[in-house]
Design an enzyme around this catalytic site. Structure first.
Site, PDB file in Angstrom:
ATOM      1  N   ARG A 147       2.001 -11.412   4.358  1.00 32.15           N
ATOM      2  CA  ARG A 147       3.055 -10.472   4.715  1.00 32.15           C
ATOM      3  C   ARG A 147       3.075 -10.344   6.231  1.00 32.15           C
ATOM      4  O   ARG A 147       2.017 -10.143   6.843  1.00 32.15           O
ATOM      5  CB  ARG A 147       2.772  -9.105   4.079  1.00 32.15           C
ATOM      6  N   TYR A 159       6.445   0.823  11.717  1.00 34.24           N
ATOM      7  CA  TYR A 159       5.675   0.767  10.489  1.00 34.24           C
ATOM      8  C   TYR A 159       4.973  -0.582  10.333  1.00 34.24           C
ATOM      9  O   TYR A 159       5.551  -1.623  10.589  1.00 34.24           O
ATOM     10  CB  TYR A 159       6.593   0.993   9.283  1.00 34.24           C
ATOM     11  N   ASP A 210       7.981  -6.335   4.297  1.00 34.00           N
ATOM     12  CA  ASP A 210       8.151  -5.003   3.704  1.00 34.00           C
ATOM     13  C   ASP A 210       9.087  -4.186   4.595  1.00 34.00           C
ATOM     14  O   ASP A 210       8.750  -3.895   5.745  1.00 34.00           O
ATOM     15  CB  ASP A 210       6.775  -4.329   3.610  1.00 34.00           C
ATOM     16  N   HIS A 212      10.005  -1.185   3.811  1.00 33.68           N
ATOM     17  CA  HIS A 212       9.475   0.174   3.683  1.00 33.68           C
ATOM     18  C   HIS A 212      10.550   1.236   3.539  1.00 33.68           C
ATOM     19  O   HIS A 212      10.509   2.283   4.211  1.00 33.68           O
ATOM     20  CB  HIS A 212       8.548   0.487   4.864  1.00 33.68           C
ATOM     21  N   GLU A 236      10.408  -6.606   0.409  1.00 38.24           N
ATOM     22  CA  GLU A 236       9.889  -5.452  -0.346  1.00 38.24           C
ATOM     23  C   GLU A 236      10.552  -4.150   0.084  1.00 38.24           C
ATOM     24  O   GLU A 236      10.822  -3.955   1.270  1.00 38.24           O
ATOM     25  CB  GLU A 236       8.374  -5.396  -0.085  1.00 38.24           C
ATOM     26  N   GLU A 262       6.274   0.384  -5.397  1.00 35.87           N
ATOM     27  CA  GLU A 262       4.918   0.885  -5.153  1.00 35.87           C
ATOM     28  C   GLU A 262       4.843   2.401  -5.259  1.00 35.87           C
ATOM     29  O   GLU A 262       3.756   2.938  -5.471  1.00 35.87           O
ATOM     30  CB  GLU A 262       4.378   0.398  -3.797  1.00 35.87           C
ATOM     31  N   ARG A 283       6.319  -3.620  -8.350  1.00 37.21           N
ATOM     32  CA  ARG A 283       5.114  -3.390  -7.549  1.00 37.21           C
ATOM     33  C   ARG A 283       4.277  -2.202  -7.985  1.00 37.21           C
ATOM     34  O   ARG A 283       3.391  -1.748  -7.260  1.00 37.21           O
ATOM     35  CB  ARG A 283       5.521  -3.199  -6.082  1.00 37.21           C
ATOM     36  N   GLU A 339      -1.084  -7.722  -3.925  1.00 37.82           N
ATOM     37  CA  GLU A 339      -1.318  -7.338  -2.531  1.00 37.82           C
ATOM     38  C   GLU A 339      -2.824  -7.126  -2.309  1.00 37.82           C
ATOM     39  O   GLU A 339      -3.506  -6.561  -3.163  1.00 37.82           O
ATOM     40  CB  GLU A 339      -0.565  -6.040  -2.212  1.00 37.82           C
ATOM     41  N   TRP A 402       9.601   7.357   6.050  1.00 35.43           N
ATOM     42  CA  TRP A 402       8.501   6.614   6.664  1.00 35.43           C
ATOM     43  C   TRP A 402       8.250   5.351   5.884  1.00 35.43           C
ATOM     44  O   TRP A 402       8.223   5.261   4.709  1.00 35.43           O
ATOM     45  CB  TRP A 402       7.197   7.419   6.743  1.00 35.43           C
TER      46      TRP A 402
HETATM   47  O1  EZ4 Z   1       2.476   2.323   3.101  1.00 37.37           O
HETATM   48  O2  EZ4 Z   1      -0.169   2.282   0.738  1.00 37.37           O
HETATM   49  O3  EZ4 Z   1       2.935  -2.456   0.768  1.00 37.37           O
HETATM   50  N1  EZ4 Z   1       2.182  -1.640   1.173  1.00 37.37           N
HETATM   51  C1  EZ4 Z   1       2.523  -0.487   1.744  1.00 37.37           C
HETATM   52  C2  EZ4 Z   1       1.399   0.461   2.087  1.00 37.37           C
HETATM   53  C3  EZ4 Z   1       1.816   1.911   1.952  1.00 37.37           C
HETATM   54  C4  EZ4 Z   1       0.626   2.811   1.755  1.00 37.37           C
HETATM   55  C5  EZ4 Z   1       1.074   4.216   1.389  1.00 37.37           C
HETATM   56  O4  EZ4 Z   1       0.016   4.978   0.908  1.00 37.37           O
HETATM   57  O5  EZ4 Z   1       3.682  -0.252   1.952  1.00 37.37           O
HETATM   58  O6  EZ4 Z   1       0.893   0.186   3.354  1.00 37.37           O
HETATM   59 CO    CO Z   2       4.960  -1.517   0.757  1.00 39.19          CO
END
Ligand code: EZ4
Ligand code: CO
Length: 402
Positions: A147, A159, A210, A212, A236, A262, A283, A339, A402
């Protein structure tokens, strides 16, 4: 066999973890992970105040009935706190069953479906140059899937960029740090990152990214489209998924594979995206989705819609969670990838484990149960300290995801 007691263990070896230890009358105990990053004590209290008293005296082999008792019996269903608590109990019960039958948990889930579990590592840098170097380090360690996250020049924080390279850890002690975000700059920068990575590393290594939860559906569609030449393994969390239907828009516009879930806790959170074939990878993690029992059902639903699994495996998922994921991953047919973020040395010492990494794959080990223990004496040297994930604002100060 009967459950005689269960203890909620809280410690901070490298980061905060909540671990459940379930004891039985024949001396076997099982471990479960109950860690919910930044909200740890809510799950600890939910377990010790509300679930553990109802657990004592039950037969640990009746994991399905116990799961239903805590899910249906609560009246208040779903949500991360509830499902992490149920997940911890469920994982501990599978550990007990494996130990009692003297077999690894994967043998209770259908046995091995593959020789190893392909994992992806986390490479990240402050800019494209540094990210290329970090991807190179993972490739040299034998990872087949990586990743890649990069900071964006001109934005002071992004991030996914680690302070301590190999050990990316977003949670920080004290009150939540504040990050800044610009979707405009991000959408221009990410395609350049992946163009550079393909030029440098060629086509064979699997690359993942990701987002996010930081894009709207049409922005995610644009990003997916612009990344198509670099054939990502997945994109992701392109969009927050409270509105699962939003993924229809993303899906209509891009062939970049999509991964999601996730932060999901039950099969209901994923029902639309799975049954409408809006994603390619689900996920959800054992710990945050009610344990192995519930995740097996998610995987079975996903299987008939061509969706593969890709369990969350960040550092806030303890070695107990990671082991539970590996037994699940190696046994289900529709496994995709796992992961894998390295835990710190302190974490690994408090949680001795049999799983091991070689050539880009993790192996759960062939001992009884999950193959993870918890060193309570050592753990007591690392007391819990409140820590939070960051929050995120747009450049004009607007509160964002976030
Ligand atoms: O931000 O596990 O794909 N992994 C992620 C992680 C999450 C944290 C949050 O608790 O996005 O790094
Ligand atoms: Co993630």
């Amino acid at each position: 066999m009967k459950i005689t007691d269960a203890k909620v263990l809280i410690s901070s070896p490298g980061r905060n973890f909540v671990t459940l230890k379930v004891y039985t009358d024949d001396g076997i105990y099982g471990l479960g992970d109950a860690t919910l990053n930044g909200r740890e004590l809510a799950v600890a209290a939910y377990l010790s105040e509300h679930l553990v008293p109802c657990l004592i005296g039950r037969d640990p082999f009746q994991s399905e009935d116990i799961w239903q008792y805590f899910y249906r019996g609560a009246y208040w269903r779903r949500g991360p706190v509830t499902m992490a608590a149920i997940g911890a109990i469920d994982i501990a019960l599978w550990d007990i069953k494996g130990k009692a039958l003297n077999t690894p948990v994967y043998n209770l889930l259908g046995g091995k479906s593959r020789t190893g579990v392909m994992v992806y590592g986390h490479a990240n840098g402050r800019d494209i140059e540094e990210t290329i170097d970090e991807v190179g380090k993972y490739a040299a360690m034998g990872y087949r899937a990586i990743r890649a996250q990069s900071g964006i020049p001109g934005i002071p924080s992004t991030y996914g960029v680690a302070k301590d390279k190999l050990y990316y850890e977003p949670a920080e002690k004290g009150l939540p740090p504040e990050n800044l975000w610009s979707t405009e700059k991000y959408l221009l920068y990410v395609p350049k990152l992946f163009e550079s990575l393909r030029l440098k590393f060629g086509d064979d290594v699997h690359l993942l990214h990701d987002a996010h939860h930081r894009l709207t559906p049409i922005e995610a569609a644009r990003l997916g489209k612009s990344l198509e030449p670099y054939h990502l393994f997945w994109l992701e969390d392109a969009v927050t998924a409270e509105l699962q239907e939003g993924f229809r828009i993303v899906r209509q516009h891009t062939t970049t594979p999509l991964a999601l879930g996730e932060v999901f806790n039950t099969i209901w959170d994923a029902k639309t995206v799975i049954t409408e074939q809006l994603i390619d990878y689900i996920r959800m993690a054992t710990v945050h989705s009610g344990g192995i029992t519930h995740l097996k059902k998610v995987a079975s639903l996903a299987e008939i819609y061509h969706v593969l699994t890709g369990c969350h495996g960040a550092t806030d998922l303890s070695p107990v969670s990671l082991a539970a994921a590996l037994h699940f991953d190696i046994s289900v047919n529709n496994f995709g990838i796992q992961e894998y973020m390295l835990h710190t040395k302190q974490t690994d010492e408090v949680f001795p484990h049999t799983y091991s990494f070689s050539d880009g794959y993790l192996h759960p080990g062939d001992g009884p149960g999950l193959g993870v223990d918890y060193d309570e004496k050592l753990a007591s040297k690392f007391p819990y300290e409140r820590a939070y994930l960051p929050v995120n604002r747009k450049l004009d100060g607007t509160m964002y995801n976030w």
